[in-house]
Design an enzyme around this catalytic site. Structure first.
Site, PDB file in Angstrom:
ATOM      1  N   CYS A   1      -1.330  -5.144  -5.332  1.00  0.00           N
ATOM      2  CA  CYS A   1      -1.391  -4.196  -6.444  1.00  0.00           C
ATOM      3  C   CYS A   1      -1.551  -4.940  -7.779  1.00  0.00           C
ATOM      4  O   CYS A   1      -2.620  -5.462  -8.060  1.00  0.00           O
ATOM      5  CB  CYS A   1      -0.188  -3.261  -6.414  1.00  0.00           C
TER       6      CYS A   1
ATOM      7  N   HIS B   1       0.743  -1.566  -1.482  1.00  0.00           N
ATOM      8  CA  HIS B   1       2.072  -2.158  -1.269  1.00  0.00           C
ATOM      9  C   HIS B   1       2.420  -2.171   0.215  1.00  0.00           C
ATOM     10  O   HIS B   1       3.029  -1.232   0.722  1.00  0.00           O
ATOM     11  CB  HIS B   1       3.129  -1.347  -2.025  1.00  0.00           C
TER      12      HIS B   1
ATOM     13  N   GLU C   1       4.649  -4.040   1.472  1.00  0.00           N
ATOM     14  CA  GLU C   1       6.084  -4.334   1.549  1.00  0.00           C
ATOM     15  C   GLU C   1       6.944  -3.075   1.539  1.00  0.00           C
ATOM     16  O   GLU C   1       8.141  -3.126   1.814  1.00  0.00           O
ATOM     17  CB  GLU C   1       6.504  -5.273   0.403  1.00  0.00           C
TER      18      GLU C   1
END
Length: 195
Positions: free
Chosen positions: A75, A166, A168
């Site tokens: 990002c 993202h 994560e």
């Protein structure tokens, strides 16, 4: 492998958890000197202008411009790795020969999740898009890995990986493992040159 995570802003703990789930050591990086301790570096999401200022203030900008470390930007991290950003005179680190446009999927309320087809990865990759950028163009040596709605959202070059989203914020280790494989290949290449 020791994988550093630039710990100035963003989901550092979440990235660390996925690196560790891949069986490798994660090291939050708060000082430039710590870059010497790692084999690769993740630049997490956050607010790219704020991250840029913090990187300048703490000496990371020049250190990372000179660095040969493999880097993975997610990002805002993608924006920082780009050579060009739409509406700006130049990129920040200039590690990926790409042009990026900020917030191209809309505002926070337009956030969405997707399961992506990714070149070189057999399984679908879970992705969360939050005020995400996209890649408007790529230059020499940049491979397009994935697209959403006709927009490029994942690319790699020899030792750099950039994605618009993202990973994560999901349970999927697909992209972290992909990056770790890139890092291992770079380390092996350097060792063979030394021998």
């Amino acid at each position: 492998m020791k994988i550093g995570i630039l710990a100035l802003q963003g989901a550092v703990r979440e990235h660390a958890g996925l690196v560790e789930a891949c069986g490798h050591e994660a090291l939050p990086i708060k000082k430039v000197e710590a870059l010497d301790l790692v084999d690769g570096l993740i630049i997490p999401g956050g607010e790219s202008t704020t991250m840029r200022r913090l990187m300048d203030r703490y000496g990371f900008t020049e250190a990372l411009r000179r660095s040969e470390l493999p880097m993975f930007g997610t990002c805002a991290g993608l924006i920082l790795l780009a050579e060009n950003v739409v509406g700006s005179e130049e990129g920040h680190l200039g590690k990926l020969d790409i042009t990026v446009e900020r917030n191209s999927f809309g505002r926070q309320i337009d956030s969405f999740e997707a399961d992506l087809d990714v070149r070189g990865i057999d399984e679908k990759a879970a992705a969360v898009f939050i005020r995400a950028p996209h890649i408007t163009s790529t230059g020499t040596g940049v491979e397009i890995l994935s697209q959403v709605e006709g927009k490029i959202v994942a690319v790699r070059s020899d030792r750099h990986l950039g994605i618009s989203f993202h990973p994560e914020l999901t349970d999927s280790t697909v992209f972290h493992q992909y990056f770790i494989d890139m890092v291992e290949a770079c380390v092996q290449k350097e060792l063979s040159v030394e021998i």
